[in-house]
Motif scaffolding. Structure first.
Motif, PDB file in Angstrom:
ATOM      1  N   ASP A 198       0.830  -1.211   0.000  1.00 52.40           N
ATOM      2  CA  ASP A 198       0.000   0.000   0.000  1.00 52.40           C
ATOM      3  C   ASP A 198       0.862   1.258   0.000  1.00 52.40           C
ATOM      4  N   VAL A 199       1.921   1.260   0.803  1.00 55.83           N
ATOM      5  CA  VAL A 199       2.827   2.406   0.841  1.00 55.83           C
ATOM      6  C   VAL A 199       3.526   2.564  -0.503  1.00 55.83           C
ATOM      7  N   VAL A 200       3.991   1.462  -1.073  1.00 55.13           N
ATOM      8  CA  VAL A 200       4.682   1.493  -2.364  1.00 55.13           C
ATOM      9  C   VAL A 200       3.767   2.056  -3.449  1.00 55.13           C
ATOM     10  N   ILE A 201       2.514   1.642  -3.444  1.00 52.80           N
ATOM     11  CA  ILE A 201       1.553   2.171  -4.418  1.00 52.80           C
ATOM     12  C   ILE A 201       1.367   3.668  -4.217  1.00 52.80           C
ATOM     13  N   ASP A 202       1.235   4.091  -2.967  1.00 55.59           N
ATOM     14  CA  ASP A 202       1.037   5.515  -2.658  1.00 55.59           C
ATOM     15  C   ASP A 202       2.188   6.388  -3.141  1.00 55.59           C
ATOM     16  N   VAL A 203       3.413   5.882  -3.026  1.00 57.53           N
ATOM     17  CA  VAL A 203       4.581   6.695  -3.405  1.00 57.53           C
ATOM     18  C   VAL A 203       5.087   6.368  -4.813  1.00 57.53           C
ATOM     19  N   HIS A 204       4.387   5.491  -5.520  1.00 56.15           N
ATOM     20  CA  HIS A 204       4.785   5.074  -6.881  1.00 56.15           C
ATOM     21  C   HIS A 204       6.181   4.470  -6.889  1.00 56.15           C
ATOM     22  N   GLY A 205       6.442   3.641  -5.893  1.00 60.90           N
ATOM     23  CA  GLY A 205       7.730   2.962  -5.800  1.00 60.90           C
ATOM     24  C   GLY A 205       7.623   1.543  -6.325  1.00 60.90           C
ATOM     25  N   ASP A 206       8.440   0.655  -5.783  1.00 60.97           N
ATOM     26  CA  ASP A 206       8.454  -0.738  -6.227  1.00 60.97           C
ATOM     27  C   ASP A 206       8.808  -1.623  -5.030  1.00 60.97           C
ATOM     28  N   ILE A 207       8.426  -2.894  -5.123  1.00 65.08           N
ATOM     29  CA  ILE A 207       8.688  -3.858  -4.055  1.00 65.08           C
ATOM     30  C   ILE A 207       8.980  -5.218  -4.681  1.00 65.08           C
ATOM     31  N   ALA A 208       9.960  -5.926  -4.123  1.00 62.99           N
ATOM     32  CA  ALA A 208      10.293  -7.263  -4.621  1.00 62.99           C
ATOM     33  C   ALA A 208      10.934  -8.069  -3.506  1.00 62.99           C
ATOM     34  N   GLY A 209      10.759  -9.378  -3.590  1.00 66.38           N
ATOM     35  CA  GLY A 209      11.393 -10.274  -2.634  1.00 66.38           C
ATOM     36  C   GLY A 209      12.824 -10.560  -3.046  1.00 66.38           C
ATOM     37  N   LEU A 210      13.701 -10.607  -2.059  1.00 64.65           N
ATOM     38  CA  LEU A 210      15.098 -10.983  -2.266  1.00 64.65           C
ATOM     39  C   LEU A 210      15.374 -12.171  -1.374  1.00 64.65           C
ATOM     40  N   LYS A 211      15.963 -13.194  -1.921  1.00 67.34           N
ATOM     41  CA  LYS A 211      16.246 -14.406  -1.156  1.00 67.34           C
ATOM     42  C   LYS A 211      14.957 -14.922  -0.528  1.00 67.34           C
ATOM     43  N   GLU A 212      15.059 -15.595   0.577  1.00 66.40           N
ATOM     44  CA  GLU A 212      13.881 -16.163   1.226  1.00 66.40           C
ATOM     45  C   GLU A 212      13.256 -15.242   2.255  1.00 66.40           C
ATOM     46  N   VAL A 246      12.356  -2.480  -0.983  1.00 67.76           N
ATOM     47  CA  VAL A 246      11.330  -1.459  -1.225  1.00 67.76           C
ATOM     48  C   VAL A 246      12.034  -0.214  -1.732  1.00 67.76           C
ATOM     49  N   THR A 247      11.561   0.321  -2.859  1.00 65.72           N
ATOM     50  CA  THR A 247      12.182   1.497  -3.448  1.00 65.72           C
ATOM     51  C   THR A 247      11.192   2.661  -3.505  1.00 65.72           C
ATOM     52  N   PRO A 248      11.711   3.885  -3.521  1.00 63.60           N
ATOM     53  CA  PRO A 248      10.860   5.068  -3.570  1.00 63.60           C
ATOM     54  C   PRO A 248      10.450   5.423  -4.998  1.00 63.60           C
ATOM     55  N   THR A 249       9.770   6.530  -5.117  1.00 61.28           N
ATOM     56  CA  THR A 249       9.322   7.053  -6.405  1.00 61.28           C
ATOM     57  C   THR A 249      10.470   7.099  -7.404  1.00 61.28           C
ATOM     58  N   GLY A 250      10.189   6.631  -8.617  1.00 61.56           N
ATOM     59  CA  GLY A 250      11.156   6.757  -9.697  1.00 61.56           C
ATOM     60  C   GLY A 250      12.206   5.671  -9.770  1.00 61.56           C
ATOM     61  N   ILE A 251      12.234   4.757  -8.829  1.00 58.67           N
ATOM     62  CA  ILE A 251      13.224   3.678  -8.870  1.00 58.67           C
ATOM     63  C   ILE A 251      12.492   2.351  -9.015  1.00 58.67           C
ATOM     64  N   LYS A 252      12.705   1.688 -10.133  1.00 62.19           N
ATOM     65  CA  LYS A 252      12.087   0.390 -10.397  1.00 62.19           C
ATOM     66  C   LYS A 252      13.123  -0.714 -10.228  1.00 62.19           C
ATOM     67  N   ILE A 253      12.670  -1.851  -9.768  1.00 63.44           N
ATOM     68  CA  ILE A 253      13.545  -2.994  -9.533  1.00 63.44           C
ATOM     69  C   ILE A 253      13.589  -3.843 -10.797  1.00 63.44           C
ATOM     70  N   ASP A 254      14.785  -4.159 -11.259  1.00 61.31           N
ATOM     71  CA  ASP A 254      14.966  -5.008 -12.430  1.00 61.31           C
ATOM     72  C   ASP A 254      14.889  -6.464 -11.971  1.00 61.31           C
ATOM     73  N   ARG A 255      13.730  -7.070 -12.131  1.00 62.63           N
ATOM     74  CA  ARG A 255      13.502  -8.427 -11.632  1.00 62.63           C
ATOM     75  C   ARG A 255      14.294  -9.491 -12.388  1.00 62.63           C
ATOM     76  N   SER A 256      14.819  -9.149 -13.549  1.00 61.92           N
ATOM     77  CA  SER A 256      15.644 -10.127 -14.272  1.00 61.92           C
ATOM     78  C   SER A 256      17.015 -10.281 -13.609  1.00 61.92           C
ATOM     79  N   LYS A 257      17.377  -9.370 -12.718  1.00 62.74           N
ATOM     80  CA  LYS A 257      18.677  -9.400 -12.061  1.00 62.74           C
ATOM     81  C   LYS A 257      18.637  -9.996 -10.657  1.00 62.74           C
ATOM     82  N   ILE A 258      17.434 -10.246 -10.122  1.00 56.75           N
ATOM     83  CA  ILE A 258      17.334 -10.739  -8.755  1.00 56.75           C
ATOM     84  C   ILE A 258      16.677 -12.110  -8.737  1.00 56.75           C
ATOM     85  N   VAL A 259      16.939 -12.849  -7.661  1.00 58.93           N
ATOM     86  CA  VAL A 259      16.297 -14.135  -7.452  1.00 58.93           C
ATOM     87  C   VAL A 259      15.563 -14.027  -6.120  1.00 58.93           C
TER      88      VAL A 259
END
Length: 76
Positions: A40-54, A59-72
């Motif tokens: 919900d916070v990520v949506i509000d600030v137009h950021g991004d969220i992704a799982g890393l490891k287990e 969580v990133t702020p506005t304007g920073i997107k996570i490249d999911r092809s680079k993470i597992v």
């Protein structure tokens, strides 16, 4: 009581967070609630969220997107 939330730290806008969710990982209800709140916070600030490891979430702020092809990890 919301055990697990005591580890959350309020942060300044523009910060990139790497959050350790290992303390609430075995509590499905708490994990789902915490991830929903983060999403919900990520949506509000137009950021991004992704799982890393287990047991980490990025969580990133506005304007920073996570490249999911680079993470597992899991998708949140």
């Amino acid at each position: 009581p919301c055990r697990g939330y005591q580890h959350l730290v309020f942060f300044k806008p523009g910060y990139i967070l790497m959050i350790d969710i290992s303390t609430i990982k075995n509590d499905k209800l708490m994990l789902d609630r915490a991830l929903k709140d983060l999403k919900d916070v990520v949506i509000d600030v137009h950021g991004d969220i992704a799982g890393l490891k287990e047991d980490q979430v990025l969580v990133t702020p506005t304007g920073i997107k996570i490249d999911r092809s680079k993470i597992v990890g899991g998708r949140y």
